[in-house]
Design a protein around this motif. Structure first.
Motif, mmCIF file in Angstrom:
data_model
loop_
_atom_site.group_PDB
_atom_site.id
_atom_site.type_symbol
_atom_site.label_atom_id
_atom_site.label_comp_id
_atom_site.label_asym_id
_atom_site.label_seq_id
_atom_site.Cartn_x
_atom_site.Cartn_y
_atom_site.Cartn_z
ATOM 1 N N LYS A 220 19.956 14.370 26.578
ATOM 2 C CA LYS A 220 19.897 15.801 26.249
ATOM 3 C C LYS A 220 20.949 16.570 27.047
ATOM 4 C CE LYS A 220 16.526 19.646 26.268
ATOM 5 N NZ LYS A 220 16.964 20.351 25.120
ATOM 6 N N THR A 221 21.065 16.272 28.339
ATOM 7 C CA THR A 221 22.060 16.940 29.190
ATOM 8 C C THR A 221 23.472 16.669 28.681
ATOM 9 O OG1 THR A 221 20.600 16.750 31.097
ATOM 10 C CG2 THR A 221 22.928 17.139 31.564
ATOM 11 N N ILE A 222 23.764 15.410 28.363
ATOM 12 C CA ILE A 222 25.098 15.026 27.883
ATOM 13 C C ILE A 222 25.426 15.770 26.591
ATOM 14 C CG2 ILE A 222 26.426 13.126 26.846
ATOM 15 C CD1 ILE A 222 24.990 11.267 28.921
ATOM 16 N N VAL A 223 24.493 15.753 25.643
ATOM 17 C CA VAL A 223 24.724 16.392 24.343
ATOM 18 C C VAL A 223 24.933 17.896 24.518
ATOM 19 C CG1 VAL A 223 23.647 16.931 22.120
ATOM 20 C CG2 VAL A 223 23.559 14.593 23.013
ATOM 21 N N GLU A 224 24.137 18.509 25.381
ATOM 22 C CA GLU A 224 24.273 19.951 25.594
ATOM 23 C C GLU A 224 25.577 20.293 26.319
ATOM 24 O OE1 GLU A 224 20.486 21.067 27.300
ATOM 25 O OE2 GLU A 224 19.549 21.118 25.305
ATOM 26 N N LYS B 107 28.219 20.822 24.008
ATOM 27 C CA LYS B 107 27.902 21.966 23.146
ATOM 28 C C LYS B 107 27.162 21.577 21.865
ATOM 29 C CE LYS B 107 31.520 24.917 25.057
ATOM 30 N NZ LYS B 107 31.175 24.391 26.370
ATOM 31 N N GLY B 108 26.391 20.497 21.963
ATOM 32 C CA GLY B 108 25.623 20.022 20.820
ATOM 33 C C GLY B 108 24.137 20.204 21.049
ATOM 34 N N SER B 109 23.353 19.602 20.149
ATOM 35 C CA SER B 109 21.900 19.636 20.290
ATOM 36 C C SER B 109 21.316 18.289 19.886
ATOM 37 C CB SER B 109 21.298 20.765 19.446
ATOM 38 O OG SER B 109 21.620 20.572 18.080
ATOM 39 N N ILE B 110 20.152 17.992 20.450
ATOM 40 C CA ILE B 110 19.446 16.750 20.143
ATOM 41 C C ILE B 110 17.993 17.105 19.857
ATOM 42 C CG2 ILE B 110 19.059 16.302 22.619
ATOM 43 C CD1 ILE B 110 19.187 13.279 21.971
ATOM 44 N N TYR B 111 17.433 16.498 18.822
ATOM 45 C CA TYR B 111 16.048 16.773 18.451
ATOM 46 C C TYR B 111 15.518 15.564 17.675
ATOM 47 C CZ TYR B 111 18.523 18.222 14.201
ATOM 48 O OH TYR B 111 19.348 18.262 13.103
ATOM 49 N N PHE B 112 14.236 15.572 17.377
ATOM 50 C CA PHE B 112 13.657 14.418 16.684
ATOM 51 C C PHE B 112 12.517 14.845 15.775
ATOM 52 C CE2 PHE B 112 11.240 14.987 20.536
ATOM 53 C CZ PHE B 112 9.927 14.771 20.139
ATOM 54 N N GLU B 113 12.207 13.938 14.855
ATOM 55 C CA GLU B 113 11.017 14.053 14.008
ATOM 56 C C GLU B 113 10.316 12.719 14.110
ATOM 57 O OE1 GLU B 113 12.633 14.841 10.150
ATOM 58 O OE2 GLU B 113 13.366 16.833 10.729
ATOM 59 N N SER B 114 9.010 12.738 14.235
ATOM 60 C CA SER B 114 8.300 11.486 14.425
ATOM 61 C C SER B 114 6.943 11.506 13.743
ATOM 62 C CB SER B 114 8.104 11.217 15.927
ATOM 63 O OG SER B 114 7.593 9.922 16.120
ATOM 64 N N GLU B 115 6.533 10.332 13.301
ATOM 65 C CA GLU B 115 5.207 10.169 12.717
ATOM 66 C C GLU B 115 4.611 8.901 13.310
ATOM 67 O OE1 GLU B 115 3.257 10.003 8.288
ATOM 68 O OE2 GLU B 115 5.329 10.723 8.457
ATOM 69 N N VAL B 116 3.444 9.038 13.935
ATOM 70 C CA VAL B 116 2.807 7.900 14.595
ATOM 71 C C VAL B 116 2.607 6.763 13.597
ATOM 72 C CG1 VAL B 116 0.707 7.136 15.780
ATOM 73 C CG2 VAL B 116 1.753 9.320 16.365
ATOM 74 N N ASN B 117 2.959 5.563 14.026
ATOM 75 C CA ASN B 117 2.867 4.325 13.229
ATOM 76 C C ASN B 117 3.798 4.275 12.020
ATOM 77 O OD1 ASN B 117 0.926 3.251 14.991
ATOM 78 N ND2 ASN B 117 -0.677 4.379 13.930
ATOM 79 N N LYS B 118 4.689 5.243 11.888
ATOM 80 C CA LYS B 118 5.665 5.231 10.787
ATOM 81 C C LYS B 118 7.091 5.132 11.339
ATOM 82 C CE LYS B 118 3.499 6.305 6.762
ATOM 83 N NZ LYS B 118 2.273 6.424 6.537
#
Length: 152
Positions: free
Chosen positions: A122-126, A129-140
């Protein structure tokens, strides 16, 4: 503490290809690559961006339970004039109650590891001048996204 970034103009397509090459022979995991034809030039530290890619891919591999075949997709596309890297896995996912902690230093869900990888990423990406994020679904599974500004 992060070393000072040695930012240069980088060809991101090449870095994503290199990261894929490191992980494509991973046991019990099928890793696929989807690269844009567009030339993605960014201004960042090459070593640090490779560290982010390797960390996301390593986490994806480790998220897959031993009793199931793993599928990881690495892609680089251009979206809204930004480079968009996506690392997707079919692993255990991130429980909702842990989502807010994922980027906190020393937070880990694994029995080994320091929990520093995603905080560092996250520090490196920021810093780039970028951003990092995620989407997650348990067991998927989980999708991590890294957006970086394109040059020009």
């Amino acid at each position: 503490k992060m070393p000072i970034a040695n930012n240069k103009q980088l060809q991101l397509n090449e870095l994503v290809q290199n990261a894929y090459n490191l992980f494509k022979e991973e046991e019990n995991v099928q890793v696929s690559l989807n690269l844009t034809e567009e030339d993605c030039q960014i201004f960042a530290d090459k070593t640090q961006i490779m560290r982010v890619l390797n960390n996301l891919l390593k986490n994806a591999v480790q998220a897959i339970p031993e009793d199931q075949p793993g599928r990881i997709r690495l892609s680089l596309q251009v979206h809204n004039k930004k480079a968009l890297i996506q690392v997707s896995d079919n692993g255990i996912g991130i429980p909702i109650e842990q989502e807010e902690d994922i980027f906190i230093p020393n937070f880990t869900t694994k029995s080994s590891g320091t929990g520093i990888g995603l905080a560092m990423s996250k520090t490196i990406v920021e810093m780039a001048k970028g951003s990092i994020y995620f989407e997650s679904e348990v067991n998927k599974g989980t999708d991590f996204f890294v957006e970086l500004p394109l040059l020009g």
